[in-house]
Write a protein that holds these residues in place. Structure first.
Motif, short mmCIF file in Angstrom:
data_model
loop_
_atom_site.label_atom_id
_atom_site.label_comp_id
_atom_site.label_asym_id
_atom_site.label_seq_id
_atom_site.Cartn_x
_atom_site.Cartn_y
_atom_site.Cartn_z
N ASP A 63 2.53 7.97 17.80
CA ASP A 63 0.99 8.65 17.69
C ASP A 63 1.01 10.07 17.85
O ASP A 63 1.07 10.63 19.05
CB ASP A 63 0.27 7.82 18.75
CG ASP A 63 -1.39 8.24 18.45
OD1 ASP A 63 -1.79 8.86 17.60
OD2 ASP A 63 -2.29 7.44 19.25
N GLU A 64 0.99 10.79 16.61
CA GLU A 64 0.92 12.37 16.69
C GLU A 64 1.88 12.81 17.86
O GLU A 64 1.50 13.63 18.72
CB GLU A 64 -0.81 12.80 17.05
CG GLU A 64 -1.67 12.35 16.33
CD GLU A 64 -2.68 13.14 15.61
OE1 GLU A 64 -2.24 14.23 15.64
OE2 GLU A 64 -3.75 12.66 15.38
N SER A 80 -5.27 5.79 15.65
CA SER A 80 -4.76 5.32 17.24
C SER A 80 -5.24 4.08 17.34
O SER A 80 -4.25 3.25 17.78
CB SER A 80 -5.13 6.15 18.06
OG SER A 80 -4.92 7.57 17.98
MG LIG Z 1 -5.58 9.21 17.63
#
Ligand SMILES: [Mg+2]
Ligand SMILES: Nc1ncnc2c1ncn2[C@@H]1O[C@H](COP(=O)(O)OP(=O)(O)OP(=O)(O)O)[C@@H](O)[C@H]1O
Length: 352
Positions: free
Chosen positions: A158-159, A43
């Motif tokens: 991000d995910e 991240s």
């Molecule tokens: Mg992360």
């Protein structure tokens, strides 16, 4: 459209360095997946590309232009988060148009862009709904729609799927891939799920502890992991590892058992290695020297996962055929049915 170039990029929080000078080249139009265990810096790297986090060292370029000191909105990137936080009081259409409204776009331009994006994402029939009247997958699509209408040079994810249930994740990862095929825009996608990485990526970047362990196409990484970390991280069940050493041109296990695996020329007598064998490359046989005790059997239908206690460790085996043995049985193994991966014991680096 644009590629992303990462040169010696480092990140410190105070005196703690969490990214240690990494290099990566993401080609124009490529879908790159950053994967690695929790806390490895995925991240942080993505947020540095987006401009949401300052860069402590090195440079990041987008489309050939160094962006280190550019604020997020001047980088022409768009980020989709795990918590996509739609505005609850706005309709799907208004949510998707929001950034265009902020940018002062006219009514017609907004309507055209929103309708194009809605068409791509299958949201056309839902444009007048509020987020609370949508499923999780539909909300996630609206979040992507918000990004698409901005027509960025690079999409950053991000995910984005981690709040969805297993079935929806599989469906959405297919949708994101087909979105990528259709738009042809560079995408950088973060996940800690190695299956997501394998299935979505043109190339995978495997990170660990703030460094890049390997960059390559999914099957390249699966077939030729650069080191023990990558070998264990990519693949499920994980690759089996055995401690061994060279004796007379072949490998023997630490307890002296011969493996029947010959050592590559150039490895010195006595050299200590770690041998990696994927669960699907280990077989069972009616009789043999390498015998273990069957600890667990899990049929999935198409394959069977078997755990065998052997040489002081548990060995994972994936069988295509239905096993003829039960739990507790003494079972002989064929260690090297197929590919064998050899790593230096000291450094963990691949040796062949
Ligand atoms: Mg992360
Ligand atoms: N604001 C901060 N201050 C100090 N340390 C931070 C800060 N943000 C992140 N870190 C640390 O930086 C490291 C990398 O964090 P990051 O969020 O990039 O990990 P990640 O790979 O995305 O993990 P996850 O899969 O859990 O999301 C972690 O050790 C984290 O504790």
């Amino acid at each position: 459209m644009a590629g992303v170039t990462i040169r010696k990029v480092a990140k410190n929080y105070g005196s703690v360095e969490v990214i240690h000078g990494i290099d990566a080249d993401i080609a124009d139009g490529e879908m790159v997946v950053l994967v690695g265990p929790s806390g490895c810096g995925k991240s942080t790297l993505l947020r540095m590309i987006a401009g949401l986090e300052s860069i402590s060292g090195g440079t990041i370029s987008i489309g050939g232009k160094i962006v280190n000191s550019l604020p997020p909105k001047e980088r022409d990137v768009s980020m989709v988060f795990q918590n996509y936080a739609l505005y609850p009081h706005m309709t799907v259409e208004e949510n998707m148009a929001f950034s265009l409204t902020l940018a002062g776009a006219g009514k017609e331009e907004k309507a055209r862009k929103v309708h194009e994006a809605a068409e791509i994402l299958g949201l056309t029939a839902l444009l007048k709904r509020k987020p609370r009247a949508l499923s999780g997958g539909q909300r996630q699509r609206v979040a992507m729609g918000r990004s698409i209408v901005r027509n960025p040079q690079v999409f950053l994810f991000d995910e984005p799927l981690s709040n969805l249930d297993a079935k929806l994740r599989v469906q959405m990862r297919g949708e994101i891939k087909s979105l990528h095929r259709r738009l042809g825009t560079t995408m950088v996608y973060v996940t800690h799920d190695q299956v997501e990485a394998m299935t979505m990526a043109d190339r995978i970047v495997v990170m660990n502890n703030g460094v890049i362990e390997q960059i390559g196409a999914p099957l390249e990484i699966y077939d030729r992991p650069a080191n023990v970390f990558v070998a264990q991280f990519i693949g499920s069940p994980a690759m089996n590892l055995f401690l061994a050493r060279v004796r007379s041109g072949a490998f023997v296990l630490e307890d002296g058992l011969a493996t029947g695996i010959s050592a590559p020329a150039g490895l010195a007598e006595g050299h200590k290695v770690t041998i990696g064998i994927r669960p699907e490359e280990i077989g069972v046989t009616a009789d043999g020297q390498l015998v273990g005790t069957v600890e667990n059997i899990e049929p999935t239908g198409s394959e069977t996962f078997v755990e065998i206690r052997f040489g002081g460790q548990t060995v994972s085996v994936v069988l295509r055929e239905r096993p003829a043995f039960g739990i507790g049985a003494q079972q002989a193994l064929v260690l090297a049915k197929g590919a064998v991966h050899i790593f230096d014991r000291e450094t963990g680096a691949r040796l062949d």
